[in-house]
Enzyme design. Structure first.
Site, mmCIF file in Angstrom:
data_model
loop_
_atom_site.group_PDB
_atom_site.id
_atom_site.type_symbol
_atom_site.label_atom_id
_atom_site.label_comp_id
_atom_site.label_asym_id
_atom_site.label_seq_id
_atom_site.Cartn_x
_atom_site.Cartn_y
_atom_site.Cartn_z
ATOM 1 N N LYS A 40 0.721 -1.101 -0.256
ATOM 2 C CA LYS A 40 -0.131 0.221 -0.247
ATOM 3 C C LYS A 40 0.683 1.391 -0.370
ATOM 4 C CE LYS A 40 -0.327 -0.811 5.518
ATOM 5 N NZ LYS A 40 -0.571 -1.140 6.176
ATOM 6 N N ARG A 134 -10.797 -0.337 14.202
ATOM 7 C CA ARG A 134 -10.393 0.452 13.068
ATOM 8 C C ARG A 134 -11.945 0.191 11.747
ATOM 9 N NH1 ARG A 134 -4.050 1.092 11.138
ATOM 10 N NH2 ARG A 134 -4.779 -1.504 10.373
ATOM 11 N N TYR A 250 14.149 31.658 3.768
ATOM 12 C CA TYR A 250 12.544 32.583 4.669
ATOM 13 C C TYR A 250 12.409 32.498 5.643
ATOM 14 C CZ TYR A 250 9.788 30.674 -0.319
ATOM 15 O OH TYR A 250 9.000 30.788 -1.059
ATOM 16 N N MET A 298 10.359 24.742 -0.059
ATOM 17 C CA MET A 298 9.960 23.642 -1.441
ATOM 18 C C MET A 298 10.446 22.466 -2.093
ATOM 19 S SD MET A 298 5.684 23.947 -3.342
ATOM 20 C CE MET A 298 5.557 24.853 -2.601
HETATM 21 C C1 LIG Z 1 -0.247 -1.691 7.078
HETATM 22 C C2 LIG Z 1 -0.818 -3.348 7.357
HETATM 23 C C3 LIG Z 1 0.363 -4.224 7.627
HETATM 24 C C4 LIG Z 1 1.548 -4.236 7.438
HETATM 25 O O1 LIG Z 1 2.354 -3.871 8.672
HETATM 26 P P1 LIG Z 1 3.751 -3.796 8.926
HETATM 27 O O2 LIG Z 1 3.700 -2.422 10.689
HETATM 28 O O3 LIG Z 1 4.166 -2.661 8.159
HETATM 29 O O4 LIG Z 1 4.309 -4.423 8.795
HETATM 30 C C5 LIG Z 1 -0.449 -5.427 7.594
HETATM 31 N N1 LIG Z 1 -1.846 -5.365 8.128
HETATM 32 C C6 LIG Z 1 -2.343 -4.642 7.758
HETATM 33 C C7 LIG Z 1 -3.330 -4.692 7.328
HETATM 34 C C8 LIG Z 1 -2.386 -3.269 7.539
HETATM 35 O O5 LIG Z 1 -2.601 -2.478 7.396
#
Ligand SMILES: *Cc1c(COP(=O)(O)O)cnc(C)c1O
Length: 348
Positions: A40, A134, A250, A298
């Site tokens: 992700k 969550r 700045y 930036m």
């Molecule tokens: C992001 C995520 C992971 C990976 O977690 P890490 O701490 O980066 O190893 C695993 N499972 C879910 C559901 C996640 O959202």
């Protein structure tokens, strides 16, 4: 426009051999379970294009993204059926997209389960919430008719405090075991990177490392197994000579107290080099430490060249990005230090 752009004055180097080695190490540490990969957020800021093929070639077969918009880039490199979408189907358009692409949703509620079944059903994954609060169904919902109608490949839950020696780890493990005993599934999965270090009880059939793949060390037990993956460098755009009394950047927060040679470097907060990393920090040229002067802009930052006076425009500097260095984590976690890496760095 088809004219290729010239090479940019900043670069992110991803050591794909180290990335592959980290995946293999985490897969081995997972014991009888296989390791998947959390990819992700554009592989935590390091780039899907670079990282996903390396993970696939290392042997990884299951890939986790958060959003449906992240599926296409990953599916260029792996079969879509091996991509799990953690946010799940929140509307009918998500279900339609899942069916069109072949990516599988992670069902997070009875409502999502009903929506998936109404759209045609078929293989999916299921998240059970065991305490992080969550996403995911409550353990008490395990016997609900919407859940019974699902064809579940991966049954998963997510640890809240795996990076700590917390009693919560054991209680989440017990709750997950109880849910897995009731809910039919093909593969069970609980551990993220830190969870892998908690031992084989937590591994089940599939682990889901993210951070540790990309060089993060969330628990000391992983320190010897994980190699750094990312390196950031930026070029000097211009060197200047300051007179005593002249200021930099700045709000003129730095004023020279003597004549000095400085360099303007092509990296800024738009690249993820956030403003809080300015004061007290430095870029490096080999062993030479080049302190940052004034505020991070930036697209630029100015450094003192006293320790390397012969540098010229075009010289490359190392931008410290050691995500496991406590000093660099003063305000940002290793997760944040990676995921703030800007698109201009990933594109080069
Ligand atoms: C992001 C995520 C992971 C990976 O977690 P890490 O701490 O980066 O190893 C695993 N499972 C879910 C559901 C996640 O959202």
């Amino acid at each position: 426009m088809s004219e290729p752009a010239p090479p940019p004055p900043l670069r992110l180097t991803v050591d794909t051999a180290a990335l592959a080695a980290n995946w293999r190490a985490l897969d081995a540490l997972s014991g009888a379970a296989r390791a998947g990969a959390a990819v992700k957020a554009d592989c935590y800021g390091l780039g899907v294009e670079t990282c996903v093929p390396a993970l696939r070639d290392a042997g990884c077969e299951t890939f986790f993204v958060a959003h449906w918009s992240e599926v296409a880039a990953v599916a260029r490199h792996v079969p879509a059926s091996r991509i799990a979408v953690l946010h799940g189907p929140v509307n009918d358009a998500d279900c339609a997209y899942a069916r069109a692409t072949g990516a599988l949703p992670v069902i997070n509620s009875r409502e999502q389960a009903a929506r998936w079944t109404a759209s045609g059903g078929g293989a999916c994954h299921l998240m059970v919430d065991t305490g992080i609060n969550r996403l995911g169904i409550a353990p008490e919902e395990a016997g609900a008719p919407e859940i019974a109608a699902l064809e579940i490949d991966i049954l998963m839950s997510h640890l809240a405090s795996a990076d700590e020696d917390s009693a919560m780890n054991g209680s989440q493990l017990a709750a997950f075991r109880a849910a897995a005993a009731i809910i039919p599934h093909h593969r069970a999965s609980l551990a993220n990177s830190a969870g892998i270090a908690l031992g084989s009880d937590y591994a089940f059939d599939l682990t889901r490392p993210g951070l540790a793949l990309y060089g993060g060390v969330p628990r000391g037990e992983l320190a010897g197994a994980i190699r750094p993956v990312a390196q950031v460098e930026a070029a000097i755009l211009q060197c200047r000579n300051l007179e005593s009394g002249e200021s930099v950047g700045y709000n003129a927060t730095f004023t020279a107290r003597h004549a000095m040679r400085v360099g303007t470097v092509s990296i800024g907060y738009a690249d993820g080099f956030l403003r809080q990393r300015g004061p007290g920090n430095a870029l490096r040229y080999g062993e030479a430490r080049l302190p940052i002067l004034g505020k991070v802009s930036m697209d630029m930052v100015v450094v003192d060249l006293a320790a390397a006076p012969d540098l010229v425009a075009g010289s490359w500097l190392t931008v410290p990005w050691d995500i496991n260095d406590a000093a660099q984590q003063s305000a940002l976690s290793p997760y944040e230090l990676l995921t703030v890496i800007g698109g201009r760095l990933r594109r080069c």
